[in-house]
Motif scaffolding. Structure first.
Motif, PDB file in Angstrom:
ATOM      1  N   GLY A  87       1.008  -1.200  -0.037  1.00 28.01           N
ATOM      2  CA  GLY A  87      -0.042  -0.024   0.146  1.00 28.01           C
ATOM      3  C   GLY A  87       0.797   1.125  -0.058  1.00 28.01           C
ATOM      4  O   GLY A  87       1.662   1.238  -0.544  1.00 28.01           O
ATOM      5  N   ASP A  88       0.464   2.302   0.671  1.00 27.77           N
ATOM      6  CA  ASP A  88       1.308   3.431   0.487  1.00 27.77           C
ATOM      7  C   ASP A  88       2.753   3.363   1.405  1.00 27.77           C
ATOM      8  O   ASP A  88       3.223   4.334   1.150  1.00 27.77           O
ATOM      9  CB  ASP A  88       0.419   4.544   1.310  1.00 27.77           C
ATOM     10  CG  ASP A  88       0.000   4.319   2.843  1.00 27.77           C
ATOM     11  OD1 ASP A  88       0.180   3.297   3.364  1.00 27.77           O
ATOM     12  OD2 ASP A  88      -0.884   5.142   3.356  1.00 27.77           O
ATOM     13  N   LYS A  89       2.945   2.499   2.049  1.00 30.30           N
ATOM     14  CA  LYS A  89       3.957   2.321   2.761  1.00 30.30           C
ATOM     15  C   LYS A  89       5.172   2.282   1.703  1.00 30.30           C
ATOM     16  O   LYS A  89       6.153   2.875   1.917  1.00 30.30           O
ATOM     17  CB  LYS A  89       4.187   0.972   3.768  1.00 30.30           C
ATOM     18  CG  LYS A  89       3.186   0.988   4.986  1.00 30.30           C
ATOM     19  CD  LYS A  89       3.594  -0.400   5.738  1.00 30.30           C
ATOM     20  CE  LYS A  89       2.386  -0.418   6.777  1.00 30.30           C
ATOM     21  NZ  LYS A  89       2.105  -1.760   7.315  1.00 30.30           N
ATOM     22  N   MET A  90       4.783   1.382   0.627  1.00 31.58           N
ATOM     23  CA  MET A  90       6.047   1.470  -0.388  1.00 31.58           C
ATOM     24  C   MET A  90       5.365   1.229  -1.843  1.00 31.58           C
ATOM     25  O   MET A  90       5.352   0.350  -2.602  1.00 31.58           O
ATOM     26  CB  MET A  90       6.773   0.080  -0.178  1.00 31.58           C
ATOM     27  CG  MET A  90       7.654   0.067   1.061  1.00 31.58           C
ATOM     28  SD  MET A  90       8.732  -1.339   1.441  1.00 31.58           S
ATOM     29  CE  MET A  90       9.930  -1.269   0.126  1.00 31.58           C
ATOM     30  N   LEU A  91       4.363   2.301  -1.811  1.00 25.91           N
ATOM     31  CA  LEU A  91       3.586   2.277  -3.196  1.00 25.91           C
ATOM     32  C   LEU A  91       4.227   1.763  -4.463  1.00 25.91           C
ATOM     33  O   LEU A  91       3.379   1.227  -5.293  1.00 25.91           O
ATOM     34  CB  LEU A  91       2.819   3.710  -3.192  1.00 25.91           C
ATOM     35  CG  LEU A  91       1.610   4.009  -4.090  1.00 25.91           C
ATOM     36  CD1 LEU A  91       0.782   3.151  -3.516  1.00 25.91           C
ATOM     37  CD2 LEU A  91       1.303   5.619  -3.955  1.00 25.91           C
ATOM     38  N   LYS A  92       5.278   2.385  -4.853  1.00 26.30           N
ATOM     39  CA  LYS A  92       5.868   2.150  -5.998  1.00 26.30           C
ATOM     40  C   LYS A  92       7.094   1.274  -6.064  1.00 26.30           C
ATOM     41  O   LYS A  92       7.627   0.838  -7.034  1.00 26.30           O
ATOM     42  CB  LYS A  92       6.542   3.688  -6.417  1.00 26.30           C
ATOM     43  CG  LYS A  92       5.392   4.614  -6.725  1.00 26.30           C
ATOM     44  CD  LYS A  92       6.102   6.086  -7.202  1.00 26.30           C
ATOM     45  CE  LYS A  92       4.774   6.840  -7.497  1.00 26.30           C
ATOM     46  NZ  LYS A  92       5.404   8.272  -7.852  1.00 26.30           N
ATOM     47  N   CYS A  93       6.988   0.142  -5.127  1.00 25.21           N
ATOM     48  CA  CYS A  93       7.995  -0.716  -4.882  1.00 25.21           C
ATOM     49  C   CYS A  93       7.863  -1.793  -5.948  1.00 25.21           C
ATOM     50  O   CYS A  93       6.632  -2.337  -5.893  1.00 25.21           O
ATOM     51  CB  CYS A  93       8.243  -1.224  -3.682  1.00 25.21           C
ATOM     52  SG  CYS A  93       9.434  -2.746  -3.661  1.00 25.21           S
ATOM     53  N   GLY A  94       8.356  -2.077  -6.957  1.00 21.51           N
ATOM     54  CA  GLY A  94       8.045  -3.153  -8.017  1.00 21.51           C
ATOM     55  C   GLY A  94       8.506  -2.679  -9.258  1.00 21.51           C
ATOM     56  O   GLY A  94       8.950  -1.666  -9.610  1.00 21.51           O
ATOM     57  N   LYS A  95       8.397  -3.743 -10.083  1.00 21.91           N
ATOM     58  CA  LYS A  95       8.556  -3.601 -11.698  1.00 21.91           C
ATOM     59  C   LYS A  95       7.666  -4.436 -12.476  1.00 21.91           C
ATOM     60  O   LYS A  95       7.129  -5.245 -12.255  1.00 21.91           O
ATOM     61  CB  LYS A  95      10.126  -3.971 -12.001  1.00 21.91           C
ATOM     62  CG  LYS A  95      10.294  -5.407 -11.820  1.00 21.91           C
ATOM     63  CD  LYS A  95      11.645  -5.505 -12.125  1.00 21.91           C
ATOM     64  CE  LYS A  95      11.941  -7.201 -11.960  1.00 21.91           C
ATOM     65  NZ  LYS A  95      13.019  -7.628 -12.156  1.00 21.91           N
ATOM     66  N   VAL A  96       7.618  -4.000 -13.807  1.00 22.92           N
ATOM     67  CA  VAL A  96       6.779  -4.614 -14.723  1.00 22.92           C
ATOM     68  C   VAL A  96       7.489  -5.829 -15.355  1.00 22.92           C
ATOM     69  O   VAL A  96       8.794  -5.532 -15.955  1.00 22.92           O
ATOM     70  CB  VAL A  96       6.299  -3.762 -16.003  1.00 22.92           C
ATOM     71  CG1 VAL A  96       5.498  -4.586 -16.922  1.00 22.92           C
ATOM     72  CG2 VAL A  96       5.222  -2.691 -15.435  1.00 22.92           C
ATOM     73  N   GLU A  97       6.979  -6.981 -15.134  1.00 23.05           N
ATOM     74  CA  GLU A  97       8.012  -8.004 -15.570  1.00 23.05           C
ATOM     75  C   GLU A  97       7.286  -8.617 -16.907  1.00 23.05           C
ATOM     76  O   GLU A  97       8.189  -9.220 -17.854  1.00 23.05           O
ATOM     77  CB  GLU A  97       7.504  -9.490 -14.551  1.00 23.05           C
ATOM     78  CG  GLU A  97       8.517  -9.483 -13.353  1.00 23.05           C
ATOM     79  CD  GLU A  97       8.553 -10.658 -12.692  1.00 23.05           C
ATOM     80  OE1 GLU A  97       7.705 -11.324 -12.566  1.00 23.05           O
ATOM     81  OE2 GLU A  97       9.572 -10.940 -12.062  1.00 23.05           O
ATOM     82  N   GLU A  98       6.021  -8.283 -17.219  1.00 21.70           N
ATOM     83  CA  GLU A  98       5.601  -9.140 -18.236  1.00 21.70           C
ATOM     84  C   GLU A  98       4.205  -8.149 -18.866  1.00 21.70           C
ATOM     85  O   GLU A  98       3.274  -7.708 -18.172  1.00 21.70           O
ATOM     86  CB  GLU A  98       5.097 -10.443 -18.093  1.00 21.70           C
ATOM     87  CG  GLU A  98       4.521 -11.257 -19.296  1.00 21.70           C
ATOM     88  CD  GLU A  98       4.413 -12.795 -19.073  1.00 21.70           C
ATOM     89  OE1 GLU A  98       3.717 -13.581 -20.048  1.00 21.70           O
ATOM     90  OE2 GLU A  98       4.600 -13.182 -17.857  1.00 21.70           O
ATOM     91  N   LYS A  99       4.051  -8.121 -20.028  1.00 17.97           N
ATOM     92  CA  LYS A  99       2.873  -7.480 -20.717  1.00 17.97           C
ATOM     93  C   LYS A  99       1.838  -8.588 -21.315  1.00 17.97           C
ATOM     94  O   LYS A  99       2.464  -9.490 -22.048  1.00 17.97           O
ATOM     95  CB  LYS A  99       3.232  -6.477 -21.756  1.00 17.97           C
ATOM     96  CG  LYS A  99       3.530  -5.139 -21.410  1.00 17.97           C
ATOM     97  CD  LYS A  99       3.737  -4.175 -22.420  1.00 17.97           C
ATOM     98  CE  LYS A  99       4.260  -2.999 -21.955  1.00 17.97           C
ATOM     99  NZ  LYS A  99       4.462  -1.989 -22.938  1.00 17.97           N
ATOM    100  N   LEU A 100       0.857  -8.755 -20.913  1.00 23.30           N
ATOM    101  CA  LEU A 100       0.084  -9.964 -21.350  1.00 23.30           C
ATOM    102  C   LEU A 100      -0.951  -9.257 -22.487  1.00 23.30           C
ATOM    103  O   LEU A 100      -1.508  -8.094 -22.143  1.00 23.30           O
ATOM    104  CB  LEU A 100      -0.551 -10.573 -20.270  1.00 23.30           C
ATOM    105  CG  LEU A 100       0.274 -11.187 -19.166  1.00 23.30           C
ATOM    106  CD1 LEU A 100      -0.720 -11.770 -17.894  1.00 23.30           C
ATOM    107  CD2 LEU A 100       1.001 -12.144 -19.642  1.00 23.30           C
TER     108      LEU A 100
END
Length: 175
Positions: free
Chosen positions: A162-175
């Protein structure tokens, strides 16, 4: 000449040892974590309208978790349960289990399994899907075990923190 030969031999031996150590670490980590298999009846086909409804409800659950809103997540899970058919036993079971929870952190724990099931459904029915779906991944979810989710937007909005780490991540695949 002997020194060159010995240097090359020592270098080759060191590289070989490093590769072996890396393999051993990978094998050890694989043995520690049992693989969770996605169980979906093979060949589960859905219409484009049904898939659209399932994805819409799933994305609503995701968005509620991004906002850390358990009440909204439960409401979206109820809509998801209305969208899935009887042959989607795993999705139904996971959604029901999540819907019974009151705490948003408990709901988030089930979201990983729900994401795996919906991902399989999307992959199996790629021809029925009209919009782009993004498979996104956060390496820090669940004590650095990592987990993925699906999104209708490329922009990262992490449902596990949630808002603790809102932007943590990456796009791995487009389906």
């Amino acid at each position: 000449m002997k020194k060159v030969f010995l240097s090359i031999f020592a270098l080759t031996l060191a590289i070989s040892a490093c590769n072996q150590e890396k393999k051993s670490e990978e094998q050890a980590s694989q043995e520690k974590e049992p693989k969770k298999e996605v169980v979906l009846k093979a060949g589960t086909e859905v219409s484009s309208e049904q898939l659209k409804g399932i994805l819409s409800s799933y994305f609503s659950v995701k968005d509620a978790l991004v906002k850390t809103d358990a009440k909204e997540a439960k409401s979206s899970l109820a809509k998801l349960l209305e969208s899935v058919s009887s042959e989607m036993e795993q999705i139904k079971s996971i959604s029901e289990s999540m819907h019974e929870k009151e705490d948003v952190e408990e709901i988030r724990k089930g979201f990983e399994d729900l994401s795996k099931e919906v991902y399989s459904l999307v992959k199996e029915n790629a021809d029925s899907k009209k919009e782009t779906v993004y498979k996104q991944y956060c390496p820090m979810a669940f004590n650095n075990k990592g987990a993925f989710w699906l999104s209708d937007k490329e922009e990262i909005r992490n449902p596990y923190f949630g808002d603790k780490m809102l932007k943590c991540g990456k796009v791995e695949e487009k389906l």
